[in-house]
Design a protein around this motif. Structure first.
Motif, PDB file in Angstrom:
ATOM      1  N   GLY A  39       0.803  -1.212   0.000  1.00 22.48           N
ATOM      2  CA  GLY A  39       0.000   0.000   0.000  1.00 22.48           C
ATOM      3  C   GLY A  39       0.837   1.263   0.000  1.00 22.48           C
ATOM      4  N   ASN A  40       0.299   2.323   0.608  1.00 19.73           N
ATOM      5  CA  ASN A  40       0.929   3.642   0.564  1.00 19.73           C
ATOM      6  C   ASN A  40       2.361   3.638   1.092  1.00 19.73           C
ATOM      7  OD1 ASN A  40      -1.928   3.531   1.816  1.00 19.73           O
ATOM      8  ND2 ASN A  40      -2.018   5.364   0.540  1.00 19.73           N
ATOM      9  N   ASP A  41       2.548   3.085   2.285  1.00 19.51           N
ATOM     10  CA  ASP A  41       3.873   3.078   2.889  1.00 19.51           C
ATOM     11  C   ASP A  41       4.845   2.215   2.092  1.00 19.51           C
ATOM     12  OD1 ASP A  41       3.075   4.759   5.019  1.00 19.51           O
ATOM     13  OD2 ASP A  41       2.243   3.042   6.092  1.00 19.51           O
ATOM     14  N   THR A  42       4.328   1.134   1.506  1.00 20.89           N
ATOM     15  CA  THR A  42       5.157   0.265   0.679  1.00 20.89           C
ATOM     16  C   THR A  42       5.633   1.004  -0.562  1.00 20.89           C
ATOM     17  OG1 THR A  42       3.954  -1.687   1.448  1.00 20.89           O
ATOM     18  CG2 THR A  42       5.216  -1.914  -0.587  1.00 20.89           C
ATOM     19  N   MET A  43       4.729   1.779  -1.181  1.00 22.56           N
ATOM     20  CA  MET A  43       5.114   2.542  -2.364  1.00 22.56           C
ATOM     21  C   MET A  43       6.176   3.579  -2.019  1.00 22.56           C
ATOM     22  SD  MET A  43       3.540   1.007  -4.675  1.00 22.56           S
ATOM     23  CE  MET A  43       2.798  -0.510  -4.051  1.00 22.56           C
ATOM     24  N   ASP A  44       6.126   4.095  -0.808  1.00 25.87           N
ATOM     25  CA  ASP A  44       7.153   5.027  -0.355  1.00 25.87           C
ATOM     26  C   ASP A  44       8.501   4.324  -0.274  1.00 25.87           C
ATOM     27  OD1 ASP A  44       8.047   7.587   0.821  1.00 25.87           O
ATOM     28  OD2 ASP A  44       8.312   6.387   2.640  1.00 25.87           O
ATOM     29  N   THR A  45       8.506   3.079   0.180  1.00 23.37           N
ATOM     30  CA  THR A  45       9.749   2.317   0.262  1.00 23.37           C
ATOM     31  C   THR A  45      10.349   2.107  -1.126  1.00 23.37           C
ATOM     32  OG1 THR A  45       9.075   1.154   2.287  1.00 23.37           O
ATOM     33  CG2 THR A  45      10.761   0.100   0.942  1.00 23.37           C
TER      34      THR A  45
ATOM     35  N   THR B  41      -4.079  -3.245  -1.192  1.00 20.54           N
ATOM     36  CA  THR B  41      -4.592  -2.834   0.111  1.00 20.54           C
ATOM     37  C   THR B  41      -6.095  -3.004   0.125  1.00 20.54           C
ATOM     38  OG1 THR B  41      -4.889  -1.027   1.690  1.00 20.54           O
ATOM     39  CG2 THR B  41      -4.665  -0.401  -0.609  1.00 20.54           C
ATOM     40  N   VAL B  42      -6.596  -3.624   1.162  1.00 21.23           N
ATOM     41  CA  VAL B  42      -8.044  -3.781   1.282  1.00 21.23           C
ATOM     42  C   VAL B  42      -8.708  -2.440   1.533  1.00 21.23           C
ATOM     43  CG1 VAL B  42      -7.857  -6.156   2.110  1.00 21.23           C
ATOM     44  CG2 VAL B  42      -7.946  -4.281   3.769  1.00 21.23           C
ATOM     45  N   ASP B  43      -7.935  -1.448   2.016  1.00 21.04           N
ATOM     46  CA  ASP B  43      -8.496  -0.133   2.317  1.00 21.04           C
ATOM     47  C   ASP B  43      -8.895   0.639   1.065  1.00 21.04           C
ATOM     48  OD1 ASP B  43      -7.977  -0.687   4.956  1.00 21.04           O
ATOM     49  OD2 ASP B  43      -6.186   0.565   5.080  1.00 21.04           O
ATOM     50  N   ASN B  44      -8.351   0.258  -0.095  1.00 18.77           N
ATOM     51  CA  ASN B  44      -8.683   0.901  -1.378  1.00 18.77           C
ATOM     52  C   ASN B  44      -8.306   2.378  -1.395  1.00 18.77           C
ATOM     53  OD1 ASN B  44      -9.720   0.571  -4.050  1.00 18.77           O
ATOM     54  ND2 ASN B  44     -11.617   1.588  -3.452  1.00 18.77           N
ATOM     55  N   ASP B  45      -7.255   2.746  -0.688  1.00 17.21           N
ATOM     56  CA  ASP B  45      -6.938   4.169  -0.537  1.00 17.21           C
ATOM     57  C   ASP B  45      -5.658   4.599  -1.250  1.00 17.21           C
ATOM     58  OD1 ASP B  45      -5.152   2.863   1.098  1.00 17.21           O
ATOM     59  OD2 ASP B  45      -5.523   4.087   2.875  1.00 17.21           O
ATOM     60  N   LEU B  46      -5.309   3.911  -2.353  1.00 16.18           N
ATOM     61  CA  LEU B  46      -4.135   4.290  -3.125  1.00 16.18           C
ATOM     62  C   LEU B  46      -4.511   5.265  -4.238  1.00 16.18           C
ATOM     63  CD1 LEU B  46      -2.085   0.988  -3.616  1.00 16.18           C
ATOM     64  CD2 LEU B  46      -1.521   2.931  -2.177  1.00 16.18           C
ATOM     65  N   PHE B  47      -3.758   6.333  -4.365  1.00 14.25           N
ATOM     66  CA  PHE B  47      -3.944   7.261  -5.473  1.00 14.25           C
ATOM     67  C   PHE B  47      -3.498   6.596  -6.780  1.00 14.25           C
ATOM     68  CE2 PHE B  47      -4.156  10.517  -2.195  1.00 14.25           C
ATOM     69  CZ  PHE B  47      -5.039  11.433  -2.744  1.00 14.25           C
ATOM     70  N   GLY B  48      -4.046   7.087  -7.885  1.00 17.11           N
ATOM     71  CA  GLY B  48      -3.568   6.660  -9.194  1.00 17.11           C
ATOM     72  C   GLY B  48      -4.169   5.389  -9.720  1.00 17.11           C
ATOM     73  N   THR B  49      -5.102   4.784  -8.990  1.00 19.81           N
ATOM     74  CA  THR B  49      -5.722   3.545  -9.451  1.00 19.81           C
ATOM     75  C   THR B  49      -7.211   3.565  -9.117  1.00 19.81           C
ATOM     76  OG1 THR B  49      -5.552   1.105  -9.381  1.00 19.81           O
ATOM     77  CG2 THR B  49      -5.194   2.283  -7.300  1.00 19.81           C
TER      78      THR B  49
ATOM     79  N   ILE C 100     -12.170  -2.157   9.120  1.00 20.76           N
ATOM     80  CA  ILE C 100     -10.875  -1.498   9.073  1.00 20.76           C
ATOM     81  C   ILE C 100     -10.926  -0.410   8.004  1.00 20.76           C
ATOM     82  CG2 ILE C 100      -9.593  -3.469   9.943  1.00 20.76           C
ATOM     83  CD1 ILE C 100      -8.850  -4.179   7.126  1.00 20.76           C
ATOM     84  N   GLY C 101      -9.935   0.464   8.013  1.00 18.60           N
ATOM     85  CA  GLY C 101      -9.917   1.617   7.122  1.00 18.60           C
ATOM     86  C   GLY C 101      -9.570   2.838   7.927  1.00 18.60           C
ATOM     87  N   ARG C 102      -8.264   3.070   8.098  1.00 17.42           N
ATOM     88  CA  ARG C 102      -7.775   4.099   9.014  1.00 17.42           C
ATOM     89  C   ARG C 102      -8.179   5.510   8.575  1.00 17.42           C
ATOM     90  NH1 ARG C 102      -2.702   2.385   9.287  1.00 17.42           N
ATOM     91  NH2 ARG C 102      -2.169   3.444   7.342  1.00 17.42           N
ATOM     92  N   ASP C 103      -7.949   5.811   7.297  1.00 16.23           N
ATOM     93  CA  ASP C 103      -8.175   7.172   6.817  1.00 16.23           C
ATOM     94  C   ASP C 103      -9.275   7.285   5.772  1.00 16.23           C
ATOM     95  OD1 ASP C 103      -5.956   8.350   8.314  1.00 16.23           O
ATOM     96  OD2 ASP C 103      -4.662   7.239   6.929  1.00 16.23           O
ATOM     97  N   ALA C 104      -9.759   6.160   5.287  1.00 18.40           N
ATOM     98  CA  ALA C 104     -10.745   6.183   4.206  1.00 18.40           C
ATOM     99  C   ALA C 104     -11.849   5.172   4.475  1.00 18.40           C
ATOM    100  CB  ALA C 104     -10.075   5.892   2.865  1.00 18.40           C
ATOM    101  N   GLY C 105     -13.052   5.505   4.007  1.00 17.45           N
ATOM    102  CA  GLY C 105     -14.224   4.700   4.345  1.00 17.45           C
ATOM    103  C   GLY C 105     -14.704   3.743   3.281  1.00 17.45           C
TER     104      GLY C 105
ATOM    105  N   ALA D  61      -3.015   8.924   1.436  1.00 16.52           N
ATOM    106  CA  ALA D  61      -4.209   8.077   1.431  1.00 16.52           C
ATOM    107  C   ALA D  61      -5.288   8.748   0.596  1.00 16.52           C
ATOM    108  CB  ALA D  61      -4.715   7.849   2.853  1.00 16.52           C
ATOM    109  N   LYS D  62      -5.945   7.967  -0.258  1.00 15.25           N
ATOM    110  CA  LYS D  62      -6.995   8.501  -1.131  1.00 15.25           C
ATOM    111  C   LYS D  62      -8.351   8.387  -0.443  1.00 15.25           C
ATOM    112  CE  LYS D  62      -8.658   6.008  -4.499  1.00 15.25           C
ATOM    113  NZ  LYS D  62      -8.740   5.229  -5.754  1.00 15.25           N
ATOM    114  N   PRO D  63      -8.948   9.503  -0.099  1.00 16.22           N
ATOM    115  CA  PRO D  63     -10.271   9.458   0.537  1.00 16.22           C
ATOM    116  C   PRO D  63     -11.362   9.181  -0.485  1.00 16.22           C
ATOM    117  CG  PRO D  63      -9.647  11.727   0.169  1.00 16.22           C
ATOM    118  CD  PRO D  63      -8.472  10.892  -0.275  1.00 16.22           C
TER     119      PRO D  63
END
Length: 399
Positions: free
Chosen positions: A107-113, A136-144, A183-188, A358-360
């Motif tokens: 997910g997001n942090d992985t893409m940063d790595t 990511t199950v959260d579905n909060d990645l930009f660009g997709t 689950i879903g820390r920043d996005a619903g 995170a993509k809201p």
């Protein structure tokens, strides 16, 4: 550019389809004949620094094929946050094993790595193609349009809420409400997906609260009272990351992970569902249940969406194709072409645009009162979920 060796790793939470992406990478890399070896990081970037590698080219065909239907993270995962002092060691290992293609699924942090490792190698003059594969199950990645893993986790939540709703409806003389936490820390996205649990008017969920909208106790109590008046019971779904207007988590959790993200549920020692349960009990005197899902729905292989697994697999293959074309610094992305019939194309998104953010959910995906997803979201989500089981009920023919 040299092909050398390819290394692939998995980071963050597991899903029911992350290993399908891994299978796609392995098969495409081996079929290409372009790499001396295909290596797998054991425990992500930590495993690379420790020189813990699987020789994926020596795995049996049946093992690689079996990955496509196996949940969890076959390579074992990591949540290590890169530090500046890690980079000399990472470059040393990359050179030692002549690794020229570096991939992580996450997910997001992985893409940063991936982004930071690729940038460091470029600055050091070391030829390396860095490519991210979305997960990511959260579905909060930009660009997709959506992320592999989301649809399967959504289906698991939808079925939980539908079945829990039947139980709560039939037990409403005993339990007047049920609160279900996703689950879903920043996005619903996952919380919103449970709207698909409704078969007919009156079914749960009646109320869905997402992190994109600030939560107030007064609004919640009024919403619950209206739902109870209409249906005789209340079904509530809440995303774990909902907050009050001042930014305080409703869960009351202050625990943070290595990436400074607030931990919820069992890790945080607090939960939104428990807090909402307490509010309803104390205000109305109702009896009810709360249900909290964590990693079980992330890797629910029994409810995996086959379309989701296939897209994850194709993302893995696409990553290898991009690497062979000399592309670097990107994440594979899913672009939706059509809703009906549903079709997609695979493209790319720049890692620097995806990393850490995170993509809201868009405003248009949430109703005006902020307590339920809109029809626009239903239209977006429906093509991702296959047919759900139908439940019946007795007709209103009393003696």
């Amino acid at each position: 550019m040299k092909h050398g060796n390819l290394v692939i790793g998995q980071s963050g939470g597991p899903t029911s389809v992350i290993n399908s992406s891994l299978a796609g990478v392995i098969e495409a890399a081996l079929e290409s004949g372009s790499f001396d070896r295909v290596l797998g990081m054991n425990f992500g970037i930590e495993g690379l620094m420790e020189e813990r590698f699987f020789d994926l080219g020596k795995q049996g065909r049946e093992v690689i094929r079996g990955l496509r239907s196996t949940p969890g993270s076959a390579l074992s995962s990591s949540r290590h946050k890169l530090q500046e002092e890690d980079f000399p060691r990472i470059l040393e290992v990359l050179k030692k094993y002549d690794i020229r293609v570096f991939m992580l699924i996450g997910g997001n942090d992985t893409m940063d790595t991936v982004h930071r490792v690729e940038a460091h190698c470029r600055k050091a003059g070391y030829e390396l193609r860095g490519i991210g594969i979305p997960k990511t199950v959260d579905n909060d990645l930009f660009g997709t349009d959506h992320t592999p893993g989301f649809a399967s986790a959504a289906r698991s939540n939808i079925l939980n809420v539908r079945q829990g709703g039947v139980l709560a409806r039939d037990m409403r003389r005993v339990d007047q409400f049920v609160v279900y936490q996703t689950i879903g820390r920043d996005a619903g996205w996952l919380a919103a997906a449970t709207a698909l649990a409704r078969q007919q008017e009156g079914d749960g969920p009646h109320l869905i609260y997402m992190p994109e909208r600030r939560f107030t106790t007064e609004r919640f109590i009024a919403d619950a009272e209206a739902a109870y008046a209409a249906h005789g019971w209340v079904s509530v779904v809440c995303g774990e990351g909902i907050t009050y207007p001042d930014g305080m988590p409703v869960s009351a959790s202050k625990t943070q992970d290595r990436f400074s993200n607030t931990e919820f549920g069992a890790m945080g020692g607090a939960s939104v569902a428990l807090q909402l349960h307490r509010m309803l009990r104390e205000h109305f005197g109702w009896r009810g249940e709360f249900q909290i899902t964590e990693s079980l729905i992330m890797s629910d292989a029994a409810r995996r969406e086959e379309q989701d697994a296939q897209e994850a697999y194709e993302c893995g293959r696409k990553a290898v194709s991009l690497a062979l074309d000399g592309v670097s610094g990107v994440m594979v992305s899913i672009q939706r072409v059509s809703d009906n019939p549903y079709s997609i194309e695979l493209g790319t998104a720049a890692l620097e645009d995806v990393a850490v953010r995170a993509k809201p959910m868009p405003d248009t995906f949430i109703n005006e009162t902020g307590n339920y997803p809109s029809q626009a979201f239903i239209d977006y989500c429906t093509p991702l979920i296959s047919a759900l089981p139908e439940f019946t009920r007795l007709e209103d023919k009393m003696v």
